[in-house]
Design an enzyme around this catalytic site. Structure first.
Site, PDB file in Angstrom:
ATOM      1  N   ASP A 192       0.857  -1.405   0.007  1.00  0.00           N
ATOM      2  CA  ASP A 192      -0.182   0.033  -0.074  1.00  0.00           C
ATOM      3  C   ASP A 192       0.914   1.257   0.006  1.00  0.00           C
ATOM      4  O   ASP A 192       2.064   1.262   0.362  1.00  0.00           O
ATOM      5  CB  ASP A 192      -0.985  -0.070   1.150  1.00  0.00           C
ATOM      6  CG  ASP A 192      -0.173  -0.052   2.473  1.00  0.00           C
ATOM      7  OD1 ASP A 192       0.786  -0.835   2.692  1.00  0.00           O
ATOM      8  OD2 ASP A 192      -0.605   0.842   3.417  1.00  0.00           O
ATOM      9  N   GLU A 193       0.226   2.330  -0.400  1.00  0.00           N
ATOM     10  CA  GLU A 193       0.885   3.605  -0.257  1.00  0.00           C
ATOM     11  C   GLU A 193       2.236   3.927  -0.905  1.00  0.00           C
ATOM     12  O   GLU A 193       3.070   4.201  -0.101  1.00  0.00           O
ATOM     13  CB  GLU A 193       0.606   4.137   1.084  1.00  0.00           C
ATOM     14  CG  GLU A 193      -0.776   4.288   1.472  1.00  0.00           C
ATOM     15  CD  GLU A 193      -0.790   5.013   3.145  1.00  0.00           C
ATOM     16  OE1 GLU A 193      -1.765   5.889   2.703  1.00  0.00           O
ATOM     17  OE2 GLU A 193      -0.367   4.625   3.767  1.00  0.00           O
TER      18      GLU A 193
END
Length: 580
Positions: free
Chosen positions: A336-337
């Site tokens: 993620d991210e």
């Protein structure tokens, strides 16, 4: 001691709406089991005393035997006294001497999809209760149900008789995520959480072990990661700690699913290996830069460099150690991210981009270099949804084989669940709009002007606070129109990210909100008519919360105690127990 005639009226706890003979007919009866069983019949409303010599008879099993001992001790020591009492007929002729546990297949391992069903019966006129399960893990669920039916002060314990329960979960994945990187939790805190999960029939402890803020896991092949990347020498998890937690999970029927978040969220790796981490220890949002030009989504920068061969040497050592320490068949790789600005601080990456390469190709290179290795270790890879759905950096589905990949949602509620399922992937639902337990506690940045804005949510990016009602009412398969799509939804997890949480608030942040998830994923959030039953659930959850507290779980209150002692008086409409 009990001195009774043929029948004696005694008092037992309110309030459980059970299914009586037919799943279409329910009446209020004084049994409180959480989560509510799928089917329960108790037609004669009678009870019996538990023999002072009561025993649980079960075959020997590596993990079930420990569970049997634990429940036997709990039954004798809990001394649960109801806060509200209602009359029931107690039979005098005999006492219940034993619970006979039968498991048809002890070879079934604790992995996703294992049969957790059980049948529990306490016949009238029998000295024995019977618990039948296909697996040891189903037997553990039945033992928990049995324990919740008992009340009284030892040795004067009672339970219903003439009762039959047939039970199984709606979803196979029912979990709690705990972030132990941003703040440290002791081994006892984790084990207490697993104990509470088992009591709520939750079965996956998603351990978000590492992040940019710290690397607390001591790994034999890469000891410098924890030595240099932890928050301190007394804030690490040794191999012995991990073994203890995993063993404890097995004894409670709870899988321990490790997450090593990469290639983003890896600033802590840079303390040991600065050469493989881009933008480590830089200020997360440089002055004069737009949000799109940030280096991280919160303080704590650092992402693994996919162009460095050394990256894969270290990562593969980490993967191998995780596989050796955690028998769980799922491996959570994070994903993620991944922030463009962080990678763009690296000269080699900028050269790659100048030559026509893309940031998404960098992510694909990383996945292509790590996913096959994880799969070769007989693991299924779980990633956050970003690897497929992120607007800026995402992988082509061709590098995410559906047979080896599960995606976990955290954005856009049911919409991202639909997108993942439409792409043919299995999904675990952790929508921040419903399941993030850290939301609504304000922000943690020191000088954020958003705190001065009246409509800022107090600085919490995912405000408001996620109430137990919001969690309970969320349908994780909402909008999925056919059975094939619904089968791809494995279940869900509530998530406790720890920017503003540690052991001092752990229990109250989790419970009883995680209990709401537990029932909604075990037996659902609707009654026999298909109507949401949140209004009916409040009294039951309130009672269960008090029982959890008695069991040593610091669950927060959901109502004044007065409401529990005055049933119905805290409803918006007198006598209304069903949501309309």
């Amino acid at each position: 001691m009990l001195t009774l005639s043929k029948f004696h009226v005694i008092l037992i706890p309110i309030l459980f709406f059970i299914t009586l003979l037919s799943p279409l007919f329910s009446i209020a009866l004084p049994i409180n089991i959480w989560p509510k069983p799928r089917f329960l019949s108790w037609p004669q409303h009678k009870a019996i005393a538990l023999s002072p010599n009561f025993t649980i008879l079960a075959p020997e099993h590596q993990y079930l035997s420990a569970s049997v001992t634990r429940y036997h001790n709990l039954i004798r020591s809990e001394n649960y006294s109801p806060l509200i009492s209602y009359p029931v007929k107690l039979m005098k002729r005999y006492t219940l001497r034993n619970l006979v546990v039968t498991v048809t297949d002890f070879s079934l391992p604790l992995h996703h999809g294992v049969d957790e069903s059980y049948k529990l019966s306490i016949p009238i006129g029998s000295f024995s209760a019977h618990l039948l399960a296909h697996s040891a893990w189903g037997a553990m669920r039945g033992l928990e149900t049995f324990s919740q039916m008992i009340w009284g002060t030892s040795p004067d314990l009672c339970l219903p008789v003439g009762i039959y329960i047939q039970d199984s979960p709606l979803f196979g994945h029912r979990g709690v995520l705990l972030d132990t990187s941003r703040n440290y939790y002791g081994v006892d805190d984790i084990m207490r959480t697993i104990k509470a999960m088992s009591a709520n029939k939750l079965n996956v402890f998603h351990w978000h072990i590492t992040d940019s803020q710290s690397f607390p896991l001591v790994l034999p092949s890469e000891p410098s990661l924890a030595a240099k990347g932890s928050l301190g020498p007394d804030m690490v998890y040794t191999p012995e700690d991990v073994s203890k937690i995993v063993q404890y999970g097995f004894e409670h029927g709870v899988r321990v699913l490790p997450e090593i978040d990469t290639p983003g969220h890896t600033g802590s790796w840079g303390e040991a290996y600065p050469e493989i981490v881009t933008c480590a220890n830089m200020f997360w949002w440089p002055a004069g830069k737009s949000w799109e030009e940030r280096l991280a989504s919160e303080p704590g920068t650092g992402q693994l460099n996919p162009l460095s061969p050394k990256t894969y040497e270290v990562v593969k050592n980490v993967i191998q150690d995780i596989v050796n320490q955690f028998p769980e068949s799922f491996f959570h790789g994070g994903g993620d991210e991944v922030i463009p600005g962080c990678w763009k601080t690296d000269p080699a990456i900028n050269s790659f981009l100048s030559s026509g390469g893309t940031l998404s190709q960098l992510l694909e290179k990383y996945i292509n270099s790590t996913l096959p290795y994880i799969v070769s270790q007989n693991r299924t890879v779980v990633y956050w949804e970003d690897v497929l759905l992120d607007a800026q950096i995402k992988a082509d589905p061709s590098v995410l084989p559906k047979e080896h990949t599960i995606l976990q949602t955290w954005n856009n509620g049911p919409e991202n669940t639909k997108r993942i399922v439409a792409a043919g992937y299995r999904v675990i639902v952790s929508s921040s709009e419903f399941y993030y337990l850290d939301c609504g506690h304000g922000g943690f940045l020191g000088n954020d002007s958003i705190y001065d804005q009246k409509e800022s949510g107090g600085g919490s990016w995912c405000a408001p606070f996620k109430t137990w009602q919001s969690i309970y009412n969320y349908d994780i398969a909402d909008g999925l129109l056919n059975e094939e799509e619904r089968k791809l939804v494995l279940g869900g997890e509530v998530a406790l990210w720890s920017e503003q949480a540690d052991s001092t608030v752990l229990d109250s942040r989790l419970w009883p909100r995680a209990s709401a998830l537990a029932e909604s994923l075990w037996s659902g959030n609707r009654d026999e008519r298909g109507v949401k039953r949140c209004g009916e659930a409040v009294d039951r959850l309130n009672l269960w919360r008090y029982r959890m507290v008695k069991r040593g779980i610091g669950a927060e209150p959901i109502q004044p105690l007065w409401c529990l002692k005055n049933p119905g008086m805290c409803n918006t409409v007198h006598g209304a127990l069903q949501d309309q």
